[in-house]
Design a protein around this motif. Structure first.
Motif, mmCIF file in Angstrom:
data_model
loop_
_atom_site.group_PDB
_atom_site.id
_atom_site.type_symbol
_atom_site.label_atom_id
_atom_site.label_comp_id
_atom_site.label_asym_id
_atom_site.label_seq_id
_atom_site.Cartn_x
_atom_site.Cartn_y
_atom_site.Cartn_z
ATOM 1 N N LYS A 177 -3.710 -18.575 -8.576
ATOM 2 C CA LYS A 177 -2.517 -18.154 -7.947
ATOM 3 C C LYS A 177 -2.529 -18.454 -6.669
ATOM 4 O O LYS A 177 -2.037 -17.876 -5.624
ATOM 5 C CB LYS A 177 -2.342 -16.626 -8.050
ATOM 6 N N ARG A 178 -3.104 -19.561 -6.201
ATOM 7 C CA ARG A 178 -3.187 -19.998 -4.880
ATOM 8 C C ARG A 178 -1.971 -20.259 -4.223
ATOM 9 O O ARG A 178 -1.615 -19.903 -2.974
ATOM 10 C CB ARG A 178 -4.099 -21.404 -4.708
ATOM 11 N N LYS A 179 -0.849 -20.661 -5.102
ATOM 12 C CA LYS A 179 0.453 -20.706 -4.463
ATOM 13 C C LYS A 179 1.203 -19.400 -3.607
ATOM 14 O O LYS A 179 2.083 -19.566 -3.206
ATOM 15 C CB LYS A 179 1.388 -21.425 -5.419
ATOM 16 N N TYR A 180 0.404 -18.464 -4.160
ATOM 17 C CA TYR A 180 1.007 -17.068 -3.649
ATOM 18 C C TYR A 180 0.263 -16.678 -2.699
ATOM 19 O O TYR A 180 0.669 -15.647 -2.002
ATOM 20 C CB TYR A 180 1.203 -16.116 -4.836
ATOM 21 N N ARG A 181 -0.686 -17.274 -2.019
ATOM 22 C CA ARG A 181 -1.487 -16.766 -1.083
ATOM 23 C C ARG A 181 -1.148 -16.340 0.217
ATOM 24 O O ARG A 181 -1.316 -15.379 0.972
ATOM 25 C CB ARG A 181 -2.636 -17.768 -0.624
ATOM 26 N N LYS A 182 -0.080 -17.215 0.591
ATOM 27 C CA LYS A 182 0.776 -16.676 1.802
ATOM 28 C C LYS A 182 1.512 -15.233 1.646
ATOM 29 O O LYS A 182 1.891 -14.841 2.922
ATOM 30 C CB LYS A 182 1.655 -17.851 2.384
ATOM 31 N N TYR A 183 2.006 -14.880 0.619
ATOM 32 C CA TYR A 183 2.755 -13.795 0.677
ATOM 33 C C TYR A 183 1.824 -12.688 0.649
ATOM 34 O O TYR A 183 0.878 -12.352 -0.022
ATOM 35 C CB TYR A 183 3.547 -14.051 -0.697
ATOM 36 N N ASP A 184 2.518 -11.433 1.272
ATOM 37 C CA ASP A 184 1.648 -10.280 1.277
ATOM 38 C C ASP A 184 2.680 -9.111 1.004
ATOM 39 O O ASP A 184 2.214 -7.749 1.011
ATOM 40 C CB ASP A 184 1.014 -10.052 2.909
ATOM 41 N N MET A 185 3.987 -9.412 0.659
ATOM 42 C CA MET A 185 4.767 -8.109 0.401
ATOM 43 C C MET A 185 5.722 -8.513 -0.886
ATOM 44 O O MET A 185 5.960 -9.751 -1.080
ATOM 45 C CB MET A 185 5.898 -7.834 1.463
ATOM 46 N N CYS A 186 5.902 -7.660 -1.680
ATOM 47 C CA CYS A 186 7.006 -8.042 -2.767
ATOM 48 C C CYS A 186 7.822 -6.975 -2.938
ATOM 49 O O CYS A 186 7.658 -5.585 -2.652
ATOM 50 C CB CYS A 186 5.969 -7.696 -4.020
ATOM 51 N N TYR A 187 9.132 -7.542 -2.885
ATOM 52 C CA TYR A 187 10.349 -6.396 -3.034
ATOM 53 C C TYR A 187 10.878 -6.573 -4.205
ATOM 54 O O TYR A 187 11.174 -7.651 -4.879
ATOM 55 C CB TYR A 187 11.278 -6.734 -2.087
ATOM 56 N N ILE A 188 11.111 -5.539 -4.946
ATOM 57 C CA ILE A 188 11.805 -5.482 -6.332
ATOM 58 C C ILE A 188 13.145 -4.502 -6.345
ATOM 59 O O ILE A 188 13.099 -3.520 -5.772
ATOM 60 C CB ILE A 188 10.418 -4.813 -7.390
ATOM 61 N N SER A 189 14.030 -5.210 -7.023
ATOM 62 C CA SER A 189 15.185 -4.184 -7.211
ATOM 63 C C SER A 189 15.522 -4.448 -8.684
ATOM 64 O O SER A 189 15.638 -5.425 -9.243
ATOM 65 C CB SER A 189 16.662 -4.835 -6.518
ATOM 66 N N LEU A 190 15.762 -3.143 -9.420
ATOM 67 C CA LEU A 190 15.980 -3.149 -10.700
ATOM 68 C C LEU A 190 17.187 -2.293 -11.165
ATOM 69 O O LEU A 190 17.396 -1.077 -10.356
ATOM 70 C CB LEU A 190 14.769 -2.227 -11.228
ATOM 71 N N ASP A 191 17.810 -2.836 -11.986
ATOM 72 C CA ASP A 191 19.125 -2.093 -12.465
ATOM 73 C C ASP A 191 18.911 -0.961 -13.387
ATOM 74 O O ASP A 191 18.618 -1.099 -14.808
ATOM 75 C CB ASP A 191 19.878 -3.042 -13.114
ATOM 76 N N ALA A 192 18.339 0.188 -12.811
ATOM 77 C CA ALA A 192 17.815 1.374 -13.537
ATOM 78 C C ALA A 192 18.849 2.297 -13.886
ATOM 79 O O ALA A 192 19.943 2.771 -13.309
ATOM 80 C CB ALA A 192 16.713 2.168 -12.459
ATOM 81 N N THR A 193 18.431 3.023 -15.153
ATOM 82 C CA THR A 193 19.379 4.196 -15.652
ATOM 83 C C THR A 193 18.653 5.509 -15.375
ATOM 84 O O THR A 193 19.175 6.417 -15.570
ATOM 85 C CB THR A 193 19.626 3.836 -16.973
ATOM 86 N N LYS A 194 17.038 5.254 -15.253
ATOM 87 C CA LYS A 194 16.255 6.447 -15.398
ATOM 88 C C LYS A 194 15.133 6.003 -14.783
ATOM 89 O O LYS A 194 14.464 5.070 -15.144
ATOM 90 C CB LYS A 194 15.861 7.071 -16.622
ATOM 91 N N VAL A 195 14.510 6.962 -13.945
ATOM 92 C CA VAL A 195 12.984 6.757 -13.278
ATOM 93 C C VAL A 195 12.456 7.993 -13.506
ATOM 94 O O VAL A 195 12.705 9.103 -13.296
ATOM 95 C CB VAL A 195 13.109 6.497 -11.850
ATOM 96 N N ILE A 196 11.020 7.759 -14.214
ATOM 97 C CA ILE A 196 10.338 8.971 -14.398
ATOM 98 C C ILE A 196 8.657 8.885 -13.954
ATOM 99 O O ILE A 196 8.402 7.677 -14.057
ATOM 100 C CB ILE A 196 9.870 9.088 -16.058
ATOM 101 N N TRP A 197 8.084 9.674 -13.392
ATOM 102 C CA TRP A 197 6.969 9.783 -13.034
ATOM 103 C C TRP A 197 5.873 10.486 -13.846
ATOM 104 O O TRP A 197 6.235 11.559 -14.069
ATOM 105 C CB TRP A 197 6.741 10.209 -11.545
ATOM 106 N N GLU A 198 5.116 9.910 -14.582
ATOM 107 C CA GLU A 198 4.000 10.549 -15.325
ATOM 108 C C GLU A 198 2.619 10.739 -14.612
ATOM 109 O O GLU A 198 2.037 9.737 -14.412
ATOM 110 C CB GLU A 198 3.992 9.867 -16.795
ATOM 111 N N TRP A 199 2.272 12.107 -14.377
ATOM 112 C CA TRP A 199 1.070 12.061 -13.439
ATOM 113 C C TRP A 199 0.143 12.686 -14.694
ATOM 114 O O TRP A 199 0.228 13.439 -15.355
ATOM 115 C CB TRP A 199 1.391 13.314 -12.311
#
Length: 154
Positions: free
Chosen positions: A131-153
């Motif tokens: 994955k050498r082509k990604y080496r210069k990147y250090d942040m990832c931003y994600i936007s998802l078209d969500a209907t529900k978000v759940i956290w399972e601990w």
């Protein structure tokens, strides 16, 4: 313990995930699951909050999306000495492949606007094999078209 996020409020129970290591991301049946290892330190929280989460070592953040979701995945660099930022827009499959092969990924934050659930991750691709082509990147931003978000601990 399961926490469900009400998409119409701003009460997002993600504070414990800050700086937690992402172990994997999967996408099945319009559900994107972000699995984290969690370390909770008593000096970082009030006693009641610490007691609520102290026994949990893992968390799955499950984002349920509409049937044909609009998603947005971007890798970005930090600002260089000239004030420039470079970015790379990628599709869902490339995102899953890249993030799951990164050396280290940590949770930064998340937010919601309408049904758009936004996630920010810090990524390290420096020694990621193939994955050498990604080496210069250090942040990832994600936007998802969500209907529900759940956290399972657990």
């Amino acid at each position: 313990m399961t926490s469900e996020f009400d998409m119409s409020t701003i009460n997002i129970p993600y504070g414990v995930l800050h700086d937690s290591c992402l172990k994997s991301v999967t996408n099945e049946n319009n559900k994107m699951t972000f699995s984290f290892d969690v370390n909770i330190y008593p000096e970082d929280y009030t006693d009641d909050f610490y007691k609520q989460y102290k026994d949990f070592k893992h968390c799955d953040m499950i984002v349920e999306m509409v049937k044909e979701p609009w998603n947005y995945f971007v890798l970005e660099t930090c600002m260089n000495n000239r004030g420039k930022i470079k970015g790379l827009s990628i599709n869902r499959e490339t995102f899953l492949d890249a993030v799951n092969s990164a050396v280290r990924v940590t949770f930064v934050e998340c937010a919601v606007s309408d049904n758009e659930f936004k996630i920010e991750l810090s990524v390290n691709f420096w020694h990621a094999k193939g994955k050498r082509k990604y080496r210069k990147y250090d942040m990832c931003y994600i936007s998802l078209d969500a209907t529900k978000v759940i956290w399972e601990w657990y």
